[in-house]
Design a protein around this motif. Structure first.
Motif, PDB file in Angstrom:
ATOM      1  N   ALA A 126       0.820  -1.217   0.000  1.00 12.62           N
ATOM      2  CA  ALA A 126       0.000   0.000   0.000  1.00 12.62           C
ATOM      3  C   ALA A 126       0.850   1.261   0.000  1.00 12.62           C
ATOM      4  O   ALA A 126       0.312   2.369  -0.047  1.00 12.62           O
ATOM      5  CB  ALA A 126      -0.917  -0.003   1.227  1.00 12.62           C
ATOM      6  N   THR A 147      -1.686   7.385   4.127  1.00 11.90           N
ATOM      7  CA  THR A 147      -2.144   7.369   2.734  1.00 11.90           C
ATOM      8  C   THR A 147      -3.176   6.294   2.436  1.00 11.90           C
ATOM      9  O   THR A 147      -3.628   6.190   1.301  1.00 11.90           O
ATOM     10  CB  THR A 147      -0.936   7.180   1.792  1.00 11.90           C
ATOM     11  N   ASN A 148      -3.533   5.492   3.441  1.00 16.12           N
ATOM     12  CA  ASN A 148      -4.470   4.393   3.199  1.00 16.12           C
ATOM     13  C   ASN A 148      -5.558   4.365   4.268  1.00 16.12           C
ATOM     14  O   ASN A 148      -5.409   3.734   5.323  1.00 16.12           O
ATOM     15  CB  ASN A 148      -3.726   3.058   3.184  1.00 16.12           C
TER      16      ASN A 148
END
Length: 635
Positions: free
Chosen positions: A113, A217-218
Motif C-alpha cells: 500500500a 495514505t491508506n
C-alpha cells in the motif's frame, strides 16, 4: 468462556491492592498520562488495566488491546504478567510489542500500500549499523556533482542531515522542492536505499516512517487498525522519539481508542536515540489526556527512597516526595560512595563485599547487579577476575539480554528445560499456552496438546543425554521449531514475519547452546544462557525497568560521565536510573586510576561531575576512602 465481571465488582488480580491513583488509572475511561516514579509498579498497573478491560468486557471479543514498549524484555514481562493474571481465552487478545515490532508488522503486512516513490521489496534487509554517520558517509562518497556541487557536498553534515531531514520528519508523497542541500541529500539517500540497493536496505527509523506513511495514505488500513484495538498502552513514555510519537498520533489521534501512557520524565535517558523534549505535555494536549501521578515506591527501602528524592528534585523541582508501603518501615537500606586508590583495590574490595553478601547474607548472585555508564566489559574486567577467584560467576549482559528476551528463545528453552526437568510446571504451561495461541485452539484442542507435547519430549530424549555435540543441539532446536511451526511462529510474532531476523535468532540460540554444552549438561547450559546463577553486568541504560537487591555502580567519574558538562540533566537522569534499580543497597565507586578500552591506564577525576557528589552529600552519603591492604611481595 469466562463470565464477565461487573466493572463495579472488579478487584485487582493476584495482588493485595493498588494505591488510589493507580486504581483510578486502571478504571479510566479516557486517555490518561500516568506519571510514575521508580518502583511505582508501572508494569503491574498496565497488567491490571488489561485484566480490568478484558474481564469486564469493556474490551469485548474480538477486540484487542495493544501495548507498546521500547525494550523487548519489557514487552515480554508485560505479556507474561497479563497471562498470569488472566485466563488464556482473554490474555490472547493482549498484544505486547515493541515500537519497532509494531512498525515492522505494519510494513510487512501492508507494504504494497506504499506510494510508488517509497515502494519496498518483500526481501528488504535490515541494517542495524545504518545511522547518521554511515548516512553522511554515503552522501559524501556516492552523490555526484551532477546532483550536488562539490561545495554543497562538502557542506553536508551527516548527523544533522540524518536526524533533521532523513529520519527526523514524516514522509510525504507530495513532490516538494528541496529548500537546502541537506534536504536534497536526505531525499537522495532514501532513493538510493529503496531503489538502487538490491535488496532494499532499511533500519528501524526508516521502518517507523514507512509504517506511518502507510497509515497516512491508506484510510482502509487505518480503519482496520483502529477497528482492531479499543485500548492502547504506551510504556516508558518518556523515551518516546519523534518517529514513534508521529506514528502514535497518525494511528490513534481522533480515533475511539483509549490511550494510557505511563512514564517518568526523571528517567529519560534516551535523548541520544531521539527521545522528545516535552512529550508529556504534547500528549496531554493532543489527546486531551488527564494526568495521574503515582507516589508509592514499592521497590526500594525508605533510606534509598530518601536518597532518590534528592536527585528527583534536582531533575524536577516540582517532584512530590515518594512514599512507601507501611510494611517497608522496618527494611534496612544502605547507600554508599567508595573511593579507591586504583582499580586493583576497587576490584579486590568489591569482590570481597559481594562474596560476603552471597555467603553470609544469602543474597542470590542474580540479585546483585554491577552497572557502568559505558563499556561494561572494560570497567568490570578486573572485578570479574576477582569474583571468579572466589567461585562467583558474572557476565556482561548487553548482548545476551536481547537474545534471551526473544519469544522464540523462550519457546525453545521451555522445551529444552522440560527435557531436563519434566515436572517444570511453568515451562509446561507456557508451552501449551503458546501452541494453543499459535493455532487458535479451543479448550478441547488444548487438552490434546498435552499428549502431543509428551510425544515430542519422548522423541527428543534420545538427543539430550550427556554432553551434547553441535549436531545434537541443532537437532533439538530444529525439532522444537518444527513442533511449533516455523510459519506459525513467523505469523504470530511480527518481528519474524519478514527478513532474516527469525533465522538469525535461531542460529544465535544454537551457537550459544553449543558453546555451553561442550563442557556442561543441557540443564546447566540453559541456566547459564539465562544467567540464572551469574551476577549481571550491564550499562545503566540496559538496566531500566529492572530491579535488584544490591546495585554497584562502577566508575562515578568524569571520564565515564563524559557528557555531564554538556548535558547535566540527562546524565543526572542516568544516575537516577542506576540508583533507583536498587531495592536495599546501592554502592557507587570512584577509582584514582582506570584502564581505557585500549588498556592504557588513565588517572581519573570527579571535578566535572562534582554536582552529583554534592547531591549525594545532601542525601547524607559521604565519600568513604577505602584502603585495601595488599600482600607484600616475596622478593
Amino acid at each position: 468462556m469466562p463470565s464477565r465481571i461487573d466493572p463495579n465488582d472488579w478487584q485487582p488480580c493476584g495482588i493485595k491492592g493498588l494505591e488510589e491513583n493507580a486504581l483510578k488509572a486502571v478504571r479510566s475511561m479516557g486517555d490518561t498520562l500516568v506519571d510514575a516514579g521508580p518502583g511505582a509498579g508501572k508494569t503491574e498497573l498496565l497488567a491490571q488495566r488489561a485484566c480490568y478491560l478484558l474481564q469486564t468486557g469493556i474490551c469485548p471479543t474480538p477486540k484487542r488491546i495493544l501495548a507498546i514498549s521500547f525494550k523487548r524484555d519489557a514487552a515480554r514481562n508485560l505479556r507474561e504478567r497479563v497471562k498470569e493474571r488472566c485466563s488464556p481465552t482473554l490474555s490472547h487478545r493482549f498484544d505486547s510489542l515493541t515500537f519497532d515490532s509494531f512498525s515492522k508488522s505494519l510494513l510487512d503486512r501492508f507494504r504494497r500500500a506504499l506510494p510508488p516513490a517509497f515502494a519496498v521489496q518483500f526481501n528488504y534487509q535490515i541494517d542495524f549499523k545504518l545511522g547518521p554517520r554511515s548516512g553522511g558517509q554515503w552522501v559524501r562518497e556516492n552523490m555526484t556533482p551532477t546532483t550536488l556541487t562539490a561545495d554543497q557536498l562538502a557542506a553536508v553534515g551527516g548527523d544533522r542531515m540524518y536526524k533533521r531531514y532523513f529520519a527526523g520528519r514524516p514522509l510525504s508523497c507530495e513532490k516538494e522542492r528541496a529548500v537546502n542541500v541537506e534536504e536534497m541529500a536526505a531525499a537522495e539517500l532514501w532513493k538510493y536505499l529503496l531503489r538502487t540497493c538490491n535488496p532494499a536496505v532499511l533500519n528501524f527509523n526508516m521502518i517507523g516512517r514507512l509504517a506511518e506513511l502507510i497509515l497516512q495514505t491508506n484510510p482502509l488500513v487505518l480503519f482496520a487498525l483502529r477497528s482492531t484495538y479499543t485500548h492502547v498502552f504506551l510504556d516508558e513514555f518518556q523515551d518516546t522519539s519523534g518517529i514513534h510519537y508521529d506514528l502514535t498520533r497518525t494511528a490513534f489521534m481522533g480515533s475511539t481508542a483509549v490511550l494510557t501512557a505511563v512514564g517518568d520524565n526523571k528517567q529519560r535517558v534516551n535523548k541520544w536515540a531521539g527521545a522528545l523534549d516535552g512529550v508529556f505535555d504534547s500528549f496531554k494536549v493532543d489527546f486531551c489526556a488527564n494526568g495521574v501521578p503515582l507516589l508509592m515506591n514499592y521497590r526500594s527501602s525508605p533510606r534509598l527512597i530518601q536518597v532518590q528524592s534528592v536527585f528527583a528534585k534536582a531533575i524536577d523541582p516540582q517532584t512530590q516526595d515518594a512514599t512507601w508501603p507501611k510494611e517497608h518501615d522496618t527494611l534496612d537500606g544502605e547507600c554508599r560512595a567508595l573511593e579507591f586508590e586504583d582499580y586493583h583495590d576497587e576490584a579486590s574490595h568489591i569482590a570481597e563485599l559481594i562474596h560476603g553478601w552471597i555467603t553470609k547474607q544469602s543474597i542470590p548472585p542474580r540479585e546483585v547487579c554491577i552497572l557502568c555508564r559505558q563499556l561494561p566489559a572494560v570497567y568490570a574486567q578486573e572485578l570479574q577476575e576477582r569474583l571468579a577467584e572466589k567461585g562467583i560467576a558474572s557476565r556482561p549482559e548487553n548482548e545476551l539480554q536481547d537474545l534471551v528476551s526473544e519469544p522464540v528463545t523462550t519457546a525453545i528453552l521451555n522445551i529444552l528445560r522440560l527435557l531436563c526437568h519434566p515436572k517444570a510446571p511453568q515451562a509446561w504451561q507456557d508451552t501449551i499456552d503458546l501452541i494453543c495461541a499459535l493455532n487458535a485452539d479451543s479448550e478441547e484442542q488444548e487438552r490434546q496438546r498435552d499428549g502431543q507435547l509428551k510425544t515430542l519430549l519422548s522423541t527428543l530424549k534420545s538427543y539430550a543425554t550427556g554432553n551434547l555435540d553441535a549436531k545434537a543441539v541443532k537437532a533439538l532446536v530444529d525439532s522444537t521449531i518444527e513442533f511449533f511451526g516455523s510459519d506459525e511462529l513467523r505469523a504470530f510474532f511480527p518481528q519474524y514475519s519478514q527478513g532474516t531476523f527469525f533465522d538469525e535468532t535461531i542460529d544465535a540460540i544454537v551457537n550459544e547452546l553449543v558453546e555451553r554444552t561442550a563442557s556442561t549438561s543441557l540443564g546447566d547450559a540453559i541456566d547459564d544462557l539465562e544467567g540464572a546463577f551469574a551476577i549481571p553486568i550491564m550499562t545503566m541504560h540496559k538496566s531500566k525497568g529492572l530491579e535488584y537487591h544490591t546495585v554497584i555502580f562502577i566508575g562515578l567519574e568524569d571520564n565515564a560521565l563524559w557528557g555531564y558538562e554538556r548535558e547535566p540533566k540527562d546524565e543526572t537522569c542516568g544516575f537516577f536510573v542506576a540508583l533507583s534499580r536498587a531495592k536495599q543497597r546501592a554502592v557507587f565507586t570512584f577509582s584514582g586510576s582506570r584502564p581505557d578500552k585500549k588498556g592504557n591506564v588513565q588517572r581519573q577525576s570527579r571535578s566535572s561531575i562534582k554536582k552529583l557528589y554534592q547531591l549525594l552529600s545532601t542525601a547524607s552519603v559521604q565519600v568513604e576512602k577505602v584502603k585495601v591492604e595488599r600482600e607484600e611481595p616475596l622478593f
